[in-house]
Design a protein around this motif. Structure first.
Motif, mmCIF file in Angstrom:
data_model
loop_
_atom_site.group_PDB
_atom_site.id
_atom_site.type_symbol
_atom_site.label_atom_id
_atom_site.label_comp_id
_atom_site.label_asym_id
_atom_site.label_seq_id
_atom_site.Cartn_x
_atom_site.Cartn_y
_atom_site.Cartn_z
ATOM 1 N N GLU A 21 70.289 57.135 18.643
ATOM 2 C CA GLU A 21 69.334 58.226 18.816
ATOM 3 C C GLU A 21 69.290 58.591 20.295
ATOM 4 N N LYS A 22 69.530 59.846 20.598
ATOM 5 C CA LYS A 22 69.554 60.300 21.991
ATOM 6 C C LYS A 22 68.147 60.625 22.474
ATOM 7 N N PRO A 23 67.945 60.575 23.800
ATOM 8 C CA PRO A 23 66.609 60.872 24.322
ATOM 9 C C PRO A 23 66.273 62.363 24.353
ATOM 10 N N PHE A 24 67.255 63.195 24.713
ATOM 11 C CA PHE A 24 66.967 64.615 24.931
ATOM 12 C C PHE A 24 68.046 65.509 24.329
ATOM 13 N N GLU A 25 67.648 66.719 23.991
ATOM 14 C CA GLU A 25 68.581 67.838 23.870
ATOM 15 C C GLU A 25 68.489 68.610 25.174
ATOM 16 N N GLY A 26 69.533 69.376 25.482
ATOM 17 C CA GLY A 26 69.451 70.083 26.748
ATOM 18 C C GLY A 26 70.533 71.122 26.936
ATOM 19 N N ARG A 27 70.589 71.604 28.152
ATOM 20 C CA ARG A 27 71.538 72.651 28.527
ATOM 21 C C ARG A 27 72.162 72.258 29.871
ATOM 22 N N TRP A 28 73.478 72.255 29.915
ATOM 23 C CA TRP A 28 74.215 71.864 31.118
ATOM 24 C C TRP A 28 75.093 73.029 31.553
ATOM 25 N N THR A 29 74.939 73.467 32.790
ATOM 26 C CA THR A 29 75.778 74.547 33.308
ATOM 27 C C THR A 29 76.226 74.207 34.722
ATOM 28 N N ILE A 31 85.518 70.775 37.019
ATOM 29 C CA ILE A 31 85.010 69.628 36.274
ATOM 30 C C ILE A 31 84.681 70.100 34.867
ATOM 31 N N SER A 32 84.793 69.190 33.910
ATOM 32 C CA SER A 32 84.542 69.536 32.517
ATOM 33 C C SER A 32 83.424 68.667 31.958
ATOM 34 N N HIS A 33 82.816 69.148 30.892
ATOM 35 C CA HIS A 33 81.617 68.524 30.330
ATOM 36 C C HIS A 33 81.847 68.157 28.879
ATOM 37 N N ARG A 34 81.361 66.963 28.487
ATOM 38 C CA ARG A 34 81.416 66.536 27.102
ATOM 39 C C ARG A 34 79.985 66.612 26.527
ATOM 40 N N PRO A 35 79.639 67.687 25.843
ATOM 41 C CA PRO A 35 78.263 67.836 25.331
ATOM 42 C C PRO A 35 77.835 66.714 24.401
ATOM 43 N N ASP A 36 78.761 66.201 23.596
ATOM 44 C CA ASP A 36 78.389 65.177 22.621
ATOM 45 C C ASP A 36 78.047 63.843 23.270
ATOM 46 N N ALA A 37 78.523 63.624 24.490
ATOM 47 C CA ALA A 37 78.212 62.378 25.196
ATOM 48 C C ALA A 37 77.006 62.538 26.113
ATOM 49 N N CYS A 38 76.700 63.757 26.511
ATOM 50 C CA CYS A 38 75.653 64.019 27.507
ATOM 51 C C CYS A 38 74.273 63.662 26.955
ATOM 52 N N THR A 93 81.444 63.598 42.741
ATOM 53 C CA THR A 93 80.203 62.830 42.785
ATOM 54 C C THR A 93 79.562 62.768 41.401
ATOM 55 N N CYS A 94 79.497 63.893 40.725
ATOM 56 C CA CYS A 94 78.886 63.947 39.395
ATOM 57 C C CYS A 94 79.639 63.078 38.397
ATOM 58 N N VAL A 95 80.964 63.058 38.506
ATOM 59 C CA VAL A 95 81.795 62.270 37.595
ATOM 60 C C VAL A 95 81.446 60.785 37.716
ATOM 61 N N GLU A 96 81.282 60.330 38.954
ATOM 62 C CA GLU A 96 81.001 58.914 39.185
ATOM 63 C C GLU A 96 79.552 58.556 38.872
ATOM 64 N N VAL A 97 78.647 59.498 39.044
ATOM 65 C CA VAL A 97 77.225 59.230 38.828
ATOM 66 C C VAL A 97 76.851 59.235 37.355
ATOM 67 N N CYS A 98 77.482 60.064 36.555
ATOM 68 C CA CYS A 98 77.088 60.239 35.154
ATOM 69 C C CYS A 98 77.073 58.901 34.408
ATOM 70 N N PRO A 99 75.934 58.493 33.860
ATOM 71 C CA PRO A 99 75.860 57.201 33.173
ATOM 72 C C PRO A 99 76.519 57.218 31.800
ATOM 73 N N ALA A 100 76.834 58.419 31.297
ATOM 74 C CA ALA A 100 77.341 58.541 29.936
ATOM 75 C C ALA A 100 78.814 58.943 29.871
ATOM 76 N N ASN A 101 79.471 59.021 31.018
ATOM 77 C CA ASN A 101 80.865 59.491 31.059
ATOM 78 C C ASN A 101 80.994 60.837 30.352
ATOM 79 N N ALA A 102 80.043 61.722 30.623
ATOM 80 C CA ALA A 102 80.029 63.040 29.997
ATOM 81 C C ALA A 102 80.668 64.105 30.880
ATOM 82 N N ILE A 103 81.053 63.751 32.097
ATOM 83 C CA ILE A 103 81.683 64.694 33.019
ATOM 84 C C ILE A 103 83.024 64.114 33.444
ATOM 85 N N PHE A 104 84.050 64.950 33.465
ATOM 86 C CA PHE A 104 85.386 64.437 33.761
ATOM 87 C C PHE A 104 86.252 65.532 34.370
ATOM 88 N N ASN A 105 87.391 65.131 34.894
ATOM 89 C CA ASN A 105 88.389 66.065 35.412
ATOM 90 C C ASN A 105 89.549 66.147 34.440
#
Length: 346
Positions: free
Chosen positions: A167-175, A210-217, A186-198
């Motif tokens: 169960e995830k904590p939040f729904e949201g919007r990432w731009t 940089i790219s975003h994985r919505p299902d992991a965020c 910096t964002c890639v290394e900080v993300c606790p969920a590995n939701a941002i990558f190159n």
């Protein structure tokens, strides 16, 4: 994990204490958004994550002004803040991390270990051995450490037998603004969920920076807090768990921008060690935002830099207050001639 956890007493009022657990903090700043007194600060998330600064993500500005109301602890998705009374935890179903169902594994698990391999936080341990009952199967145990899990969903996504529930904590919007992003990672290394990558680009292929994985965020906002050029925007649009008095928490954090990162560092240089190579000047995302030519390596073609400059063969700092505390300069310096030093919160 709980037994060895380091605790900091942020504030005390009568018999109540606000306790901070740095090991559980992900630097998202959700608590800062919610604090009714604006008394919490977050910053230098990139430098701390990269091991360049010995500090915690979160600090309290004036302990004596804290109401010890617990709103910050109630919105924290990881339980890094806790309210205690006479030594006992006051957490109940009005706290997000308590109301959130723990990530769990059921009896369908075949102990293949894919969840252990993919978990970005190293929260899963699988022990297994070959069955001795004559069947071709693995037996063992899959343990998920709830103290470090951030409910990203990677484990459930890769499980071949759908044995894991999240169960995830939040729904949201990432731009993100592609024109502002300087690919400092910096964002890639900080993300606790590995939701941002190159993305890996093929020869001649153009991909986004940089790219975003919505299902992991989990839409915590740590990436936006840490971005040195404010290229990322994260907004929480819903609290997903069935939290008591949810509407009170939603008024505090839904659609709110991430808090401005407090400048908790200053740059220190060693002119005697500096080689004058200019790598730090080129790699600095704040400098690069001001000049794309500089980012491409044209060090000497630009008359003015925003943050760092090389003069007379030595590094110099133009404007400390522009620093995004990402630490890219310190990471690239071959002789440790520039570093980030902690400054006290005012």
């Amino acid at each position: 994990m709980q037994d060895n956890m380091r605790l900091s007493i942020f504030a005390e009022k009568k018999d109540k204490k606000l306790v901070y657990k740095p090991e559980k903090c992900i630097g998202c700043g959700t608590c800062v958004q919610a604090c009714p007194k604006g008394n919490l600060s977050v910053g230098a998330v990139g430098a701390i994550t990269r091991g360049l600064l010995d500090a915690d993500f979160l600090e309290i500005k004036k302990s004596e002004e804290c109401l010890v109301c617990g709103i910050c602890a109630k919105v924290c998705p990881t339980g890094a803040l806790e309210l205690k009374q006479e030594g006992k935890s006051l957490t109940d179903m009005s706290y997000l991390f308590r109301a959130m169902k723990p990530t769990s594994v059921n009896e369908n698990c075949v102990h293949c270990g894919l969840c252990e391999d993919i978990c970005p936080r190293g929260c899963i341990e699988v022990t297994r051995e070959i069955s001795e009952d004559g069947h071709l199967k693995l037996v063992g145990k899959t343990h998920i450490d709830s103290d470090c899990c951030v409910h990203c969903g990677w484990c459930a996504a890769v499980c071949p037998v759908n044995a894991i529930s999240v169960e995830k904590p939040f729904e949201g919007r990432w731009t993100k603004d592609e024109n502002i992003c300087q690919t400092c990672h910096t964002c890639v290394e900080v993300c606790p969920a590995n939701a941002i990558f190159n993305k890996k680009a093929k020869s001649g292929e153009r991909v986004e920076k940089i790219s975003h994985r919505p299902d992991a965020c989990i839409y915590c906002g740590a990436c936006a807090v840490s971005c040195p050029v404010n290229a990322i925007d994260v907004r929480k649009t819903a609290i997903l768990p069935d939290v008591e008095k949810k509407s009170v928490l939603e008024k505090k954090i839904l659609e709110a921008p991430v808090p401005e990162a407090l400048l908790r560092t200053y740059l220190e240089t060693d002119e005697n060690a500096c080689l004058g190579c200019g790598n730090c000047v080129i790699v600095c995302p704040v400098n690069a935002l001001n000049s794309h030519e500089l980012a491409a390596g044209y060090l000497n073609d630009m008359d003015e830099k925003t943050l760092l400059e090389v003069k007379n063969g030595r590094i110099s700092i133009v404007n400390q207050d522009c620093c995004g505390a990402d630490g890219a300069c310190a990471l690239i310096c071959p002789v440790d001639a520039i570093r980030l030093v902690k400054r006290e919160v005012e």
